[in-house]
Write a protein that holds these residues in place. Structure first.
Motif, PDB file in Angstrom:
ATOM      1  N   GLY A  13     -14.122 -48.619  34.726  1.00 51.43           N
ATOM      2  CA  GLY A  13     -14.584 -49.999  34.829  1.00 51.43           C
ATOM      3  C   GLY A  13     -16.074 -50.100  34.556  1.00 51.43           C
ATOM      4  N   HIS A  14     -16.835 -49.147  35.092  1.00 47.55           N
ATOM      5  CA  HIS A  14     -18.269 -49.116  34.806  1.00 47.55           C
ATOM      6  C   HIS A  14     -18.527 -48.863  33.325  1.00 47.55           C
ATOM      7  CE1 HIS A  14     -20.363 -49.483  38.657  1.00 47.55           C
ATOM      8  NE2 HIS A  14     -19.397 -48.785  39.220  1.00 47.55           N
ATOM      9  N   VAL A  15     -17.698 -48.021  32.706  1.00 44.06           N
ATOM     10  CA  VAL A  15     -17.871 -47.734  31.286  1.00 44.06           C
ATOM     11  C   VAL A  15     -17.599 -48.986  30.449  1.00 44.06           C
ATOM     12  CG1 VAL A  15     -16.991 -46.408  29.326  1.00 44.06           C
ATOM     13  CG2 VAL A  15     -17.353 -45.282  31.529  1.00 44.06           C
ATOM     14  N   TRP A  16     -16.526 -49.709  30.756  1.00 45.27           N
ATOM     15  CA  TRP A  16     -16.221 -50.945  30.027  1.00 45.27           C
ATOM     16  C   TRP A  16     -17.361 -51.937  30.145  1.00 45.27           C
ATOM     17  CZ3 TRP A  16     -10.567 -53.099  30.039  1.00 45.27           C
ATOM     18  CH2 TRP A  16      -9.697 -52.119  29.548  1.00 45.27           C
ATOM     19  N   LEU A  39     -21.341 -49.393  13.233  1.00 46.94           N
ATOM     20  CA  LEU A  39     -20.600 -49.773  14.441  1.00 46.94           C
ATOM     21  C   LEU A  39     -19.957 -48.556  15.092  1.00 46.94           C
ATOM     22  CD1 LEU A  39     -19.503 -52.026  16.286  1.00 46.94           C
ATOM     23  CD2 LEU A  39     -17.586 -52.275  14.703  1.00 46.94           C
ATOM     24  N   LEU A  40     -19.408 -47.654  14.287  1.00 52.64           N
ATOM     25  CA  LEU A  40     -18.779 -46.441  14.812  1.00 52.64           C
ATOM     26  C   LEU A  40     -19.805 -45.561  15.519  1.00 52.64           C
ATOM     27  CD1 LEU A  40     -16.484 -44.352  15.071  1.00 52.64           C
ATOM     28  CD2 LEU A  40     -17.126 -43.521  12.783  1.00 52.64           C
ATOM     29  N   ILE A  41     -20.939 -45.315  14.865  1.00 54.19           N
ATOM     30  CA  ILE A  41     -21.971 -44.448  15.449  1.00 54.19           C
ATOM     31  C   ILE A  41     -22.500 -45.049  16.751  1.00 54.19           C
ATOM     32  CG2 ILE A  41     -24.259 -43.447  15.128  1.00 54.19           C
ATOM     33  CD1 ILE A  41     -22.165 -42.104  13.449  1.00 54.19           C
ATOM     34  N   LEU A  42     -22.783 -46.347  16.733  1.00 51.96           N
ATOM     35  CA  LEU A  42     -23.312 -46.993  17.938  1.00 51.96           C
ATOM     36  C   LEU A  42     -22.287 -46.992  19.064  1.00 51.96           C
ATOM     37  CD1 LEU A  42     -25.330 -50.025  16.518  1.00 51.96           C
ATOM     38  CD2 LEU A  42     -26.221 -47.935  17.556  1.00 51.96           C
ATOM     39  N   SER A  43     -21.018 -47.181  18.736  1.00 44.62           N
ATOM     40  CA  SER A  43     -19.969 -47.169  19.764  1.00 44.62           C
ATOM     41  C   SER A  43     -19.873 -45.797  20.412  1.00 44.62           C
ATOM     42  CB  SER A  43     -18.618 -47.562  19.147  1.00 44.62           C
ATOM     43  OG  SER A  43     -18.647 -48.882  18.658  1.00 44.62           O
ATOM     44  N   LEU A  44     -19.900 -44.747  19.598  1.00 45.64           N
ATOM     45  CA  LEU A  44     -19.864 -43.391  20.145  1.00 45.64           C
ATOM     46  C   LEU A  44     -21.079 -43.118  21.019  1.00 45.64           C
ATOM     47  CD1 LEU A  44     -18.631 -41.300  17.051  1.00 45.64           C
ATOM     48  CD2 LEU A  44     -17.375 -41.729  19.174  1.00 45.64           C
ATOM     49  N   TYR A  45     -22.234 -43.574  20.559  1.00 43.78           N
ATOM     50  CA  TYR A  45     -23.451 -43.339  21.335  1.00 43.78           C
ATOM     51  C   TYR A  45     -23.436 -44.103  22.653  1.00 43.78           C
ATOM     52  CZ  TYR A  45     -28.322 -42.963  22.676  1.00 43.78           C
ATOM     53  OH  TYR A  45     -29.469 -42.705  23.378  1.00 43.78           O
ATOM     54  N   ILE A  46     -22.976 -45.339  22.624  1.00 43.28           N
ATOM     55  CA  ILE A  46     -22.896 -46.137  23.851  1.00 43.28           C
ATOM     56  C   ILE A  46     -21.959 -45.474  24.857  1.00 43.28           C
ATOM     57  CG2 ILE A  46     -22.073 -48.317  24.826  1.00 43.28           C
ATOM     58  CD1 ILE A  46     -23.123 -49.701  22.317  1.00 43.28           C
ATOM     59  N   LEU A  47     -20.812 -44.994  24.389  1.00 37.87           N
ATOM     60  CA  LEU A  47     -19.892 -44.303  25.288  1.00 37.87           C
ATOM     61  C   LEU A  47     -20.522 -43.036  25.852  1.00 37.87           C
ATOM     62  CD1 LEU A  47     -16.509 -44.677  23.346  1.00 37.87           C
ATOM     63  CD2 LEU A  47     -17.160 -45.812  25.474  1.00 37.87           C
ATOM     64  N   ALA A  48     -21.218 -42.302  24.995  1.00 34.71           N
ATOM     65  CA  ALA A  48     -21.851 -41.062  25.447  1.00 34.71           C
ATOM     66  C   ALA A  48     -22.920 -41.335  26.506  1.00 34.71           C
ATOM     67  CB  ALA A  48     -22.465 -40.320  24.254  1.00 34.71           C
ATOM     68  N   ILE A  49     -23.795 -42.290  26.241  1.00 33.83           N
ATOM     69  CA  ILE A  49     -24.880 -42.549  27.182  1.00 33.83           C
ATOM     70  C   ILE A  49     -24.362 -43.240  28.437  1.00 33.83           C
ATOM     71  CG2 ILE A  49     -25.639 -44.841  26.405  1.00 33.83           C
ATOM     72  CD1 ILE A  49     -28.535 -43.659  26.574  1.00 33.83           C
ATOM     73  N   SER A  50     -23.228 -43.953  28.329  1.00 34.13           N
ATOM     74  CA  SER A  50     -22.624 -44.570  29.518  1.00 34.13           C
ATOM     75  C   SER A  50     -22.114 -43.501  30.478  1.00 34.13           C
ATOM     76  CB  SER A  50     -21.481 -45.503  29.107  1.00 34.13           C
ATOM     77  OG  SER A  50     -21.953 -46.596  28.351  1.00 34.13           O
ATOM     78  N   ILE A  69     -22.544 -37.565  14.423  1.00 37.31           N
ATOM     79  CA  ILE A  69     -21.227 -37.707  15.061  1.00 37.31           C
ATOM     80  C   ILE A  69     -20.986 -36.561  16.038  1.00 37.31           C
ATOM     81  CG2 ILE A  69     -18.741 -37.682  14.647  1.00 37.31           C
ATOM     82  CD1 ILE A  69     -19.252 -39.119  12.021  1.00 37.31           C
ATOM     83  N   LEU A  70     -21.384 -35.351  15.648  1.00 32.85           N
ATOM     84  CA  LEU A  70     -21.169 -34.191  16.516  1.00 32.85           C
ATOM     85  C   LEU A  70     -21.965 -34.313  17.809  1.00 32.85           C
ATOM     86  CD1 LEU A  70     -19.840 -31.445  16.866  1.00 32.85           C
ATOM     87  CD2 LEU A  70     -21.806 -30.408  15.715  1.00 32.85           C
ATOM     88  N   TRP A  71     -23.226 -34.738  17.721  1.00 39.02           N
ATOM     89  CA  TRP A  71     -24.026 -34.907  18.924  1.00 39.02           C
ATOM     90  C   TRP A  71     -23.406 -35.953  19.854  1.00 39.02           C
ATOM     91  CZ3 TRP A  71     -27.093 -31.998  21.408  1.00 39.02           C
ATOM     92  CH2 TRP A  71     -27.999 -31.140  20.777  1.00 39.02           C
ATOM     93  N   CYS A  72     -22.985 -37.071  19.292  1.00 39.63           N
ATOM     94  CA  CYS A  72     -22.364 -38.123  20.111  1.00 39.63           C
ATOM     95  C   CYS A  72     -21.097 -37.613  20.787  1.00 39.63           C
ATOM     96  CB  CYS A  72     -22.046 -39.352  19.253  1.00 39.63           C
ATOM     97  SG  CYS A  72     -23.479 -40.297  18.716  1.00 39.63           S
ATOM     98  N   ALA A  73     -20.261 -36.908  20.011  1.00 43.24           N
ATOM     99  CA  ALA A  73     -19.007 -36.396  20.555  1.00 43.24           C
ATOM    100  C   ALA A  73     -19.253 -35.354  21.636  1.00 43.24           C
ATOM    101  CB  ALA A  73     -18.154 -35.808  19.432  1.00 43.24           C
ATOM    102  N   LEU A  74     -20.221 -34.468  21.415  1.00 49.38           N
ATOM    103  CA  LEU A  74     -20.528 -33.434  22.407  1.00 49.38           C
ATOM    104  C   LEU A  74     -21.071 -34.038  23.694  1.00 49.38           C
ATOM    105  CD1 LEU A  74     -22.140 -30.624  20.205  1.00 49.38           C
ATOM    106  CD2 LEU A  74     -19.939 -30.535  21.376  1.00 49.38           C
ATOM    107  N   LEU A  75     -21.999 -34.976  23.574  1.00 48.39           N
ATOM    108  CA  LEU A  75     -22.564 -35.620  24.766  1.00 48.39           C
ATOM    109  C   LEU A  75     -21.495 -36.402  25.520  1.00 48.39           C
ATOM    110  CD1 LEU A  75     -25.958 -36.903  23.288  1.00 48.39           C
ATOM    111  CD2 LEU A  75     -25.647 -35.065  24.966  1.00 48.39           C
ATOM    112  N   LEU A  76     -20.651 -37.114  24.780  1.00 49.58           N
ATOM    113  CA  LEU A  76     -19.582 -37.882  25.408  1.00 49.58           C
ATOM    114  C   LEU A  76     -18.632 -36.968  26.174  1.00 49.58           C
ATOM    115  CD1 LEU A  76     -17.781 -40.349  25.874  1.00 49.58           C
ATOM    116  CD2 LEU A  76     -16.892 -40.057  23.550  1.00 49.58           C
TER     117      LEU A  76
END
Length: 257
Positions: free
Chosen positions: A107-110, A145-156, A233-240
């Motif tokens: 819920g916090h992530v959404w 949009l894809l890169i930003l979405s991955l980054y937002i999920l990772a930093i969330s 993409i790899l950095w975002c995926a790894l952090l997430l």
């Protein structure tokens, strides 16, 4: 199927609660929406005239860095919100209810995704007003949009982890030091080759630089290097992935059985 439906409904309820709390908190609104807009204006009108980034417009150059720096500010709000829920005991109450415990974090992530998305839209809108002129085509905007979405999920998930392990909401707020400073220590605001050698080495090998370079290249309609895109993409995926598992483990350790 019922389990998935119940998880979706519980997550939606928790996200709605988080959004309501954010709307009622002036500090969170200021941090998430007003501060990013002011940063865009500050760099465009106050600092932009004194910084040379070559032939590119400075506004076009800094938009990706401003976006990531703004997302770092927004992530601080998530960390504080999670820490506050833990310290006030509301999560303990949620865990006694017939809901999916995983929905508390999701819920916090959404909510974080929605708030960060809105903050990004505001920053881009203000950027257009101060001279931002992207050249990306439709496919390019989809990639952004894809890169930003991955980054937002990772930093969330990163902010959720710090919110769980922090001793207080104030301590969770210190997360902003890392989330906000890292975009500055990258190619976000000046070319890395203008930095001292040690700092240049760090800037070129930290996560923000390939993410920012990818966003900037795509937005300006330039040819994108495959290794830069892969690194972003790899950095975002790894952090997430890394902070998702850390958050889940820390949450299970701190919630009642």
């Amino acid at each position: 199927m019922n389990k998935i439906t119940n998880l979706f409904v519980d997550t939606k309820t928790m996200a709605g609660r988080c959004l309501l709390l954010t709307r009622r908190n002036p500090d969170m609104v200021l941090t998430s929406f007003v501060a990013p807009v002011m940063m865009m204006i500050l760099f465009a009108y106050v600092l932009g005239g004194a910084i040379n980034v070559g032939s590119a417009s400075y506004v076009n150059y800094i938009v990706p860095g401003i976006i990531l720096q703004s997302l770092g500010q927004c992530a601080t709000t998530t960390a504080i919100s999670v820490s506050t829920d833990i310290k006030t005991g509301i999560i303990d109450r949620f865990c006694t209810m017939p809901i999916k415990k995983s929905s508390i974090l999701s819920g916090h992530v959404w909510e974080s995704f929605a708030r960060n998305g809105l903050a990004t839209i505001l920053v881009v809108a203000v950027a257009f007003l101060v001279g931002f002129r992207p050249k990306a085509d439709f496919a390019g905007w989809l990639l952004v949009l894809l890169i930003l979405s991955l980054y937002i999920l990772a930093i969330s998930w990163c902010s959720i982890f710090f919110g769980i392990i922090a001793k207080s909401p104030e301590g969770a707020g210190a997360f902003s030091v890392f989330a906000i400073i890292l975009p500055y220590l990258s190619s976000g605001f000046v070319p890395t080759d203008t930095m001292p050698k040690a700092l240049e080495l760090f800037a070129e090998h930290q996560p923000m630089t390939p993410i920012i370079d990818t966003l900037r290249t795509v937005l300006q309609g330039e040819e994108l290097q495959s290794h830069t895109l892969a690194a972003a993409i790899l950095w975002c995926a790894l952090l997430l992935t890394f902070f998702y598992f850390l958050s889940v483990k820390a949450f299970r350790k701190n919630i009642p059985r």
